[in-house]
Design a protein around this motif. Structure first.
Motif, PDB file in Angstrom:
ATOM      1  N   THR A 295       0.784  -1.191   0.071  1.00  0.00           N
ATOM      2  CA  THR A 295       0.116  -0.184  -0.025  1.00  0.00           C
ATOM      3  C   THR A 295       0.891   1.113  -0.116  1.00  0.00           C
ATOM      4  OG1 THR A 295      -1.809  -1.106   1.077  1.00  0.00           O
ATOM      5  CG2 THR A 295      -1.655   1.159   1.156  1.00  0.00           C
ATOM      6  N   GLU A 296       1.909   1.156   0.780  1.00  0.00           N
ATOM      7  CA  GLU A 296       2.725   2.237   0.872  1.00  0.00           C
ATOM      8  C   GLU A 296       3.345   2.629  -0.458  1.00  0.00           C
ATOM      9  OE1 GLU A 296       3.016   4.504   3.337  1.00  0.00           O
ATOM     10  OE2 GLU A 296       1.740   3.395   4.521  1.00  0.00           O
ATOM     11  N   HIS A 297       3.926   1.818  -1.047  1.00  0.00           N
ATOM     12  CA  HIS A 297       4.356   1.829  -2.620  1.00  0.00           C
ATOM     13  C   HIS A 297       3.567   2.257  -3.551  1.00  0.00           C
ATOM     14  CE1 HIS A 297       7.469  -1.644  -1.715  1.00  0.00           C
ATOM     15  NE2 HIS A 297       7.801  -0.530  -0.948  1.00  0.00           N
ATOM     16  N   LEU A 298       2.264   2.063  -3.406  1.00  0.00           N
ATOM     17  CA  LEU A 298       1.269   2.319  -4.166  1.00  0.00           C
ATOM     18  C   LEU A 298       0.871   4.139  -3.990  1.00  0.00           C
ATOM     19  CD1 LEU A 298      -0.890   1.807  -6.584  1.00  0.00           C
ATOM     20  CD2 LEU A 298      -2.542   1.049  -4.785  1.00  0.00           C
ATOM     21  N   ILE A 299       0.879   4.304  -2.832  1.00  0.00           N
ATOM     22  CA  ILE A 299       0.825   5.799  -2.476  1.00  0.00           C
ATOM     23  C   ILE A 299       2.014   6.528  -3.077  1.00  0.00           C
ATOM     24  CG2 ILE A 299       0.717   7.468  -0.692  1.00  0.00           C
ATOM     25  CD1 ILE A 299      -0.611   5.497   1.065  1.00  0.00           C
ATOM     26  N   GLU A 300       2.999   6.238  -3.107  1.00  0.00           N
ATOM     27  CA  GLU A 300       4.261   6.807  -3.624  1.00  0.00           C
ATOM     28  C   GLU A 300       4.200   6.833  -5.020  1.00  0.00           C
ATOM     29  OE1 GLU A 300       6.691   8.512  -1.968  1.00  0.00           O
ATOM     30  OE2 GLU A 300       5.272   8.005  -0.319  1.00  0.00           O
ATOM     31  N   TRP A 301       3.581   5.818  -5.681  1.00  0.00           N
ATOM     32  CA  TRP A 301       3.279   5.737  -7.120  1.00  0.00           C
ATOM     33  C   TRP A 301       2.329   6.758  -7.411  1.00  0.00           C
ATOM     34  CZ3 TRP A 301      -0.763   3.696 -10.030  1.00  0.00           C
ATOM     35  CH2 TRP A 301      -0.606   3.619 -11.362  1.00  0.00           C
ATOM     36  N   LEU A 302       1.392   6.876  -6.778  1.00  0.00           N
ATOM     37  CA  LEU A 302       0.234   7.559  -7.009  1.00  0.00           C
ATOM     38  C   LEU A 302       0.546   9.229  -6.954  1.00  0.00           C
ATOM     39  CD1 LEU A 302      -2.534   5.863  -5.240  1.00  0.00           C
ATOM     40  CD2 LEU A 302      -2.765   6.167  -7.632  1.00  0.00           C
TER      41      LEU A 302
END
Length: 310
Positions: A295-302
């Motif tokens: 989830t944290e990786h996805l937030i950074e990607w977004l």
């Protein structure tokens, strides 16, 4: 055989009934004894007994029983946040072990416009950077209570103050008129906001708090138009953009959504006039669910920051 250190209680003594906790999680998530009983495959009376047993054991009330609904108390909210997060972690581990792989599924909720214009075009980059991450997209036309949805992360537009999750700022936004290059070539560029108001305007319905329509945009730009020339209204922003790409008129372009279309030359700005809005985009993790590494990786990607691999 190992024994517990003296004075340390075992989990069975601290947690007298796992069944009661499972029932409590279902009732809190669904805000209904009846729906929880149906999901669990037991009677409503059985669920009620488990909740009453849990309340008696803890010595606190977990729900307010209202006339036709129930509501978590502050103690119930505290317990639900912990139980929900713990059960989700357990379920996720079971799922990964049973699948025999390292794949991690993240359920992302957003509007159709955000997923269509911002997520899907860059999905291959995400899959390359995070090969074990599997994304499940859920479209929400309006803001829904995250406690009642199987969502790991939601993208919302607004002020960042929501009671059902923890918000992380992604980026701000500005709004300006856009059209297709062919349409602009066939029409005279408006010299004033008054001339802009007379052009064939395409409107889309608001799907979130703070969403700006043409009337609000003109007011924010300092012009109160006596009448706007609407030629099409769409319930979805994606349809409004498609109509503009087909040369049907002018629509408000939300920069974070139409950037790629502008860069590709499929859309162009009609005028230099722009409105910078106060609201912004946020990534929201539901209460009771701590952010996993995926989830944290996805937030950074977004957010647009570089994505790293493990």
């Amino acid at each position: 055989m190992k024994t517990a250190p003296e004075g340390v209680k075992g989990y069975r003594r601290l947690i007298p009934s796992l069944t009661a906790l499972v029932d409590f999680e279902a009732v809190a998530r669904l805000s209904s004894f009846t729906l929880a009983a149906a999901e669990l495959g037991v009677t409503q009376a059985a669920v009620s007994r488990q909740i009453r047993f849990l309340e008696d054991t803890l010595g606190v009330r977990l729900f307010y029983r209202l006339h036709r609904s129930i509501q978590l108390t502050s103690e119930g909210e505290q317990l639900y946040q912990v139980i929900s997060d713990s059960m989700r972690r357990i379920a996720g581990t079971f799922d990964r072990l049973s699948m025999g792989s390292l794949e991690q599924e993240v359920v992302l909720a957003s509007t159709a416009a955000f997923s269509h214009f911002r997520v899907l075009p860059q999905l291959s980059a995400l899959q390359k950077a995070q090969p074990h991450l599997r994304l499940r997209l859920i479209t929400q036309m309006f803001t829904a209570d995250l406690r009642h949805n199987e969502v790991d992360l939601a993208v919302r537009y607004g002020n960042g103050k929501w009671g059902d999750g923890t918000a992380t700022f992604l980026f701000g936004e500005e709004v300006f008129p856009v059209c297709s290059p062919a349409w602009l070539a066939a029409h005279q560029t408006p010299a004033t906001l008054e001339e802009l108001a007379q052009l064939p305007l395409i409107e889309s319905d608001a799907t979130s708090e703070g969403w700006m329509g043409w009337e609000g945009w003109f007011q924010a730009a300092g012009f109160r138009a006596p009448r706007l020339n609407y030629v099409l209204r769409c319930s979805l922003y994606t349809d409004a953009i498609q109509a503009v790409l087909l040369g049907q008129g002018v629509v408000l372009g939300w920069r974070r959504l139409v950037d790629a279309l502008l860069d590709a030359g499929q859309l162009v700005r009609v005028t230099a006039a722009t409105v910078k809005v106060q609201d912004a985009y946020f990534a929201v993790v539901p209460h009771g669910r701590s952010g996993s590494p995926a989830t944290e990786h996805l937030i950074e990607w977004l957010r647009g920051a570089p994505i790293w691999t493990d």
